[in-house]
Design a protein around this motif. Structure first.
Motif, PDB file in Angstrom:
ATOM      1  N   VAL A 302       7.470  -1.178 -12.819  1.00 44.69           N
ATOM      2  CA  VAL A 302       6.884   0.153 -12.940  1.00 44.69           C
ATOM      3  C   VAL A 302       5.400  -0.042 -13.213  1.00 44.69           C
ATOM      4  O   VAL A 302       5.016  -0.864 -14.049  1.00 44.69           O
ATOM      5  CB  VAL A 302       7.548   0.960 -14.070  1.00 44.69           C
ATOM      6  CG1 VAL A 302       6.876   2.326 -14.215  1.00 44.69           C
ATOM      7  CG2 VAL A 302       9.033   1.130 -13.791  1.00 44.69           C
ATOM      8  N   SER A 303       4.545   0.713 -12.513  1.00 41.91           N
ATOM      9  CA  SER A 303       3.091   0.498 -12.613  1.00 41.91           C
ATOM     10  C   SER A 303       2.372   1.804 -12.950  1.00 41.91           C
ATOM     11  O   SER A 303       1.777   2.427 -12.079  1.00 41.91           O
ATOM     12  CB  SER A 303       2.543  -0.097 -11.311  1.00 41.91           C
ATOM     13  OG  SER A 303       2.925   0.693 -10.198  1.00 41.91           O
ATOM     14  N   PRO A 304       2.434   2.236 -14.212  1.00 39.75           N
ATOM     15  CA  PRO A 304       1.730   3.461 -14.605  1.00 39.75           C
ATOM     16  C   PRO A 304       0.223   3.259 -14.630  1.00 39.75           C
ATOM     17  O   PRO A 304      -0.275   2.134 -14.494  1.00 39.75           O
ATOM     18  CB  PRO A 304       2.273   3.735 -16.011  1.00 39.75           C
ATOM     19  CG  PRO A 304       2.613   2.381 -16.535  1.00 39.75           C
ATOM     20  CD  PRO A 304       3.108   1.600 -15.344  1.00 39.75           C
ATOM     21  N   LYS A 305      -0.499   4.352 -14.832  1.00 41.23           N
ATOM     22  CA  LYS A 305      -1.959   4.254 -14.906  1.00 41.23           C
ATOM     23  C   LYS A 305      -2.376   3.659 -16.246  1.00 41.23           C
ATOM     24  O   LYS A 305      -1.659   3.747 -17.236  1.00 41.23           O
ATOM     25  CB  LYS A 305      -2.578   5.637 -14.716  1.00 41.23           C
ATOM     26  CG  LYS A 305      -2.292   6.216 -13.340  1.00 41.23           C
ATOM     27  CD  LYS A 305      -3.027   7.503 -13.086  1.00 41.23           C
ATOM     28  CE  LYS A 305      -2.748   8.017 -11.677  1.00 41.23           C
ATOM     29  NZ  LYS A 305      -3.514   9.234 -11.357  1.00 41.23           N
ATOM     30  N   SER A 306      -3.544   3.061 -16.256  1.00 38.47           N
ATOM     31  CA  SER A 306      -4.076   2.436 -17.465  1.00 38.47           C
ATOM     32  C   SER A 306      -4.773   3.482 -18.333  1.00 38.47           C
ATOM     33  O   SER A 306      -5.398   4.414 -17.825  1.00 38.47           O
ATOM     34  CB  SER A 306      -5.071   1.340 -17.095  1.00 38.47           C
ATOM     35  OG  SER A 306      -4.462   0.327 -16.312  1.00 38.47           O
ATOM     36  N   HIS A 307      -4.692   3.315 -19.648  1.00 40.84           N
ATOM     37  CA  HIS A 307      -5.344   4.255 -20.557  1.00 40.84           C
ATOM     38  C   HIS A 307      -6.868   4.136 -20.503  1.00 40.84           C
ATOM     39  O   HIS A 307      -7.577   5.124 -20.690  1.00 40.84           O
ATOM     40  CB  HIS A 307      -4.865   4.009 -22.001  1.00 40.84           C
ATOM     41  CG  HIS A 307      -3.449   4.402 -22.243  1.00 40.84           C
ATOM     42  ND1 HIS A 307      -3.016   5.711 -22.208  1.00 40.84           N
ATOM     43  CD2 HIS A 307      -2.351   3.660 -22.523  1.00 40.84           C
ATOM     44  CE1 HIS A 307      -1.727   5.761 -22.455  1.00 40.84           C
ATOM     45  NE2 HIS A 307      -1.290   4.527 -22.652  1.00 40.84           N
ATOM     46  N   GLY A 308      -7.366   2.930 -20.243  1.00 39.32           N
ATOM     47  CA  GLY A 308      -8.801   2.710 -20.295  1.00 39.32           C
ATOM     48  C   GLY A 308      -9.552   3.037 -19.015  1.00 39.32           C
ATOM     49  O   GLY A 308     -10.784   3.098 -19.024  1.00 39.32           O
ATOM     50  N   PHE A 309      -8.832   3.235 -17.920  1.00 35.67           N
ATOM     51  CA  PHE A 309      -9.468   3.482 -16.630  1.00 35.67           C
ATOM     52  C   PHE A 309      -9.024   4.844 -16.087  1.00 35.67           C
ATOM     53  O   PHE A 309      -8.038   5.421 -16.543  1.00 35.67           O
ATOM     54  CB  PHE A 309      -9.083   2.400 -15.610  1.00 35.67           C
ATOM     55  CG  PHE A 309      -9.160   0.993 -16.124  1.00 35.67           C
ATOM     56  CD1 PHE A 309     -10.191   0.597 -16.960  1.00 35.67           C
ATOM     57  CD2 PHE A 309      -8.204   0.052 -15.764  1.00 35.67           C
ATOM     58  CE1 PHE A 309     -10.266  -0.703 -17.431  1.00 35.67           C
ATOM     59  CE2 PHE A 309      -8.259  -1.248 -16.229  1.00 35.67           C
ATOM     60  CZ  PHE A 309      -9.293  -1.637 -17.071  1.00 35.67           C
ATOM     61  N   LEU A 310      -9.749   5.331 -15.103  1.00 29.76           N
ATOM     62  CA  LEU A 310      -9.320   6.506 -14.344  1.00 29.76           C
ATOM     63  C   LEU A 310      -9.008   6.014 -12.939  1.00 29.76           C
ATOM     64  O   LEU A 310      -9.905   5.834 -12.133  1.00 29.76           O
ATOM     65  CB  LEU A 310     -10.403   7.580 -14.340  1.00 29.76           C
ATOM     66  CG  LEU A 310     -10.090   8.849 -13.545  1.00 29.76           C
ATOM     67  CD1 LEU A 310      -8.845   9.525 -14.099  1.00 29.76           C
ATOM     68  CD2 LEU A 310     -11.267   9.802 -13.551  1.00 29.76           C
ATOM     69  N   ASN A 311      -7.725   5.774 -12.666  1.00 26.66           N
ATOM     70  CA  ASN A 311      -7.324   5.027 -11.483  1.00 26.66           C
ATOM     71  C   ASN A 311      -8.044   3.674 -11.522  1.00 26.66           C
ATOM     72  O   ASN A 311      -7.828   2.912 -12.445  1.00 26.66           O
ATOM     73  CB  ASN A 311      -7.580   5.836 -10.214  1.00 26.66           C
ATOM     74  CG  ASN A 311      -6.755   7.108 -10.200  1.00 26.66           C
ATOM     75  OD1 ASN A 311      -5.597   7.108 -10.581  1.00 26.66           O
ATOM     76  ND2 ASN A 311      -7.346   8.210  -9.765  1.00 26.66           N
ATOM     77  N   SER A 312      -8.953   3.398 -10.572  1.00 28.23           N
ATOM     78  CA  SER A 312      -9.687   2.129 -10.674  1.00 28.23           C
ATOM     79  C   SER A 312     -11.119   2.336 -11.150  1.00 28.23           C
ATOM     80  O   SER A 312     -11.876   1.363 -11.236  1.00 28.23           O
ATOM     81  CB  SER A 312      -9.673   1.395  -9.328  1.00 28.23           C
ATOM     82  OG  SER A 312     -10.452   2.092  -8.367  1.00 28.23           O
ATOM     83  N   CYS A 313     -11.486   3.589 -11.451  1.00 26.56           N
ATOM     84  CA  CYS A 313     -12.829   3.845 -11.978  1.00 26.56           C
ATOM     85  C   CYS A 313     -12.948   3.280 -13.392  1.00 26.56           C
ATOM     86  O   CYS A 313     -11.984   3.330 -14.169  1.00 26.56           O
ATOM     87  CB  CYS A 313     -13.117   5.340 -12.009  1.00 26.56           C
ATOM     88  SG  CYS A 313     -13.171   6.141 -10.403  1.00 26.56           S
TER      89      CYS A 313
END
Length: 416
Positions: A302-313
């Protein structure tokens, strides 16, 4: 109220899952009560002239469509395209991080006969392969009007400074291209402010009689569609169906992608039959549904979004990387012990599509048979030249041609 986020649809049965959840307020009768419905992306509440934004009348009949989720196949030639794609203009996205089968995308971008232009702020993983990089303005350097993914506010973004250096907005890039290519429709030379006014339906009830001067003074406007204390759009039904009711059973429906995500272009829709009723669809990749594949790659990821990034931004910003931490892989104690993996060990996550590396987090937060690795990390800044979507399949779920990022089998091994 049921708050539908993003990711519930990311497996083979994702579309049917969303469908089933959406049926709950009708089954319980909670549509009659304030806060008793559901909310995801209230796209259709915003009074936008989508035909003016997209101009589908300018799209020649028969124009082909390539879904961004199949970009790797399209660029490598696996997708039979005649003629093949020979030029690629990328803006507002970083597919080498965010799209499936990213190793194929990289292979395609490395073609000598592909002319690639990327408009960007930084040299992203995608921009690394560009023949030409166009410096793009940031939000504080151009005017814009934004609707929301999760609330009912329209927000005016007024530029704070003039663009620095040679940076220009996407709109300005297209204005210059239109002029050079001889397209003389007045719409193609509208300023950003003129476009904002042209695209909104100011006469719609949801606009409450305001005008552009209101936005210049206040900056934002809550659509006149009710408040959290009184909004009851479906107390008496009034659903956009032939009967005006929620229809659980839908006969003769065909699969499609919502028109605003295809420039309102109706041709080249996939058009598969849709099951008349919502129901269970098993995962495409799991040890239970694909035993042979499960023997090679026994773990679902499972690959949720990261807390520190906005997608890859922001994933190239040192302070964001520091707060987010390096790429990690969460694994259960049982699976870690079986593979002789300890907390903090470097590990390789791989399948037949690709691989990436990270550091093990051994935790009871994930059950046996599952691993979790957040996305957004740049492969050029990771331990190895890979990221989470190196292992992702480009298969679609059953409705809306949505991605299946959470329907992939992998193996995890300890590395040095």
């Amino acid at each position: 109220m049921i708050r539908l986020g993003v990711a519930l649809e990311r497996h083979a049965g994702g579309g049917q899952t969303i469908r089933a959840v959406c049926a709950i307020p009708a089954l319980t009768g909670s549509w009659r009560h304030v806060g008793g419905g559901l909310l995801q992306m209230p796209l259709w509440e915003f009074p936008v002239h989508w035909d003016r934004v997209s101009r589908p009348d300018w799209i020649k009949p028969g124009t082909r469509v390539v879904n961004n989720l199949r970009l790797g196949r399209a660029l490598t030639g696996e997708m039979e395209l005649d003629p093949p794609i020979k030029s690629f203009f990328c803006y507002n996205t970083n597919p080498v991080s965010q799209a499936p089968e990213t190793d194929k995308i990289v292979a395609g971008l490395q073609r000598e006969d592909l002319f690639t232009v990327v408009a960007e702020h930084f040299i992203t993983d995608t921009a690394r392969y560009a023949d030409v990089i166009l410096p793009a303005t940031m939000a504080g350097e151009h005017d814009d009007m934004m609707f929301s993914w999760g609330h009912f506010y329209l927000t005016l973004n007024q530029k704070a400074i003039e663009p620095r250096g040679e940076a220009v907005s996407n709109s300005e890039i297209f204005r210059r291209l239109a002029k050079v290519m001889g397209f003389d429709d007045p719409r193609l030379q509208m300023s950003d402010q003129e476009q904002i006014e042209h695209f909104l339906d100011w006469d719609a009830d949801a606009m409450g009689g305001i005008d552009m001067d209101y936005f210049r003074e206040h900056g934002f406007f809550h659509l006149a569609v009710g408040t959290p204390d009184d909004r009851l759009p479906h107390a008496e039904g009034n659903f956009p169906t032939p009967s005006g009711k929620v229809e659980f059973k839908v006969e003769g429906a065909k699969n499609f992608v919502a028109p605003p995500f295809r420039h309102m272009y109706e041709e080249m829709q996939s058009g598969e039959d849709v099951d008349p009723l919502p129901g269970y669809v098993p995962p495409r990749e799991s040890p239970e549904t694909n035993a042979d594949l499960g023997k090679l790659y026994p773990l679902n990821i499972v690959s949720p979004k990261s807390h520190g990034f906005l997608n890859s931004c922001y994933a190239n910003e040192p302070h964001k990387i520091k707060s987010q931490g390096e790429q990690f892989v969460m694994i259960s104690p049982a699976d870690a012990q079986e593979r002789q993996i300890r907390e903090g060990d470097p590990v390789r996550v791989h399948n037949g599509r690709g691989s990436f590396e990270g550091f093990a987090k051994v935790t009871d937060d994930v059950p046996a048979g599952r691993v979790v690795a957040t996305l957004g990390y740049w492969r050029s800044l990771n331990r190895s030249d890979g990221s989470v979507n190196s292992i992702s399949s480009d298969a679609h779920c059953g409705l809306g041609n949505a991605p299946t990022f959470s329907d992939n089998l992998v193996e995890v091994t300890r590395v040095n």
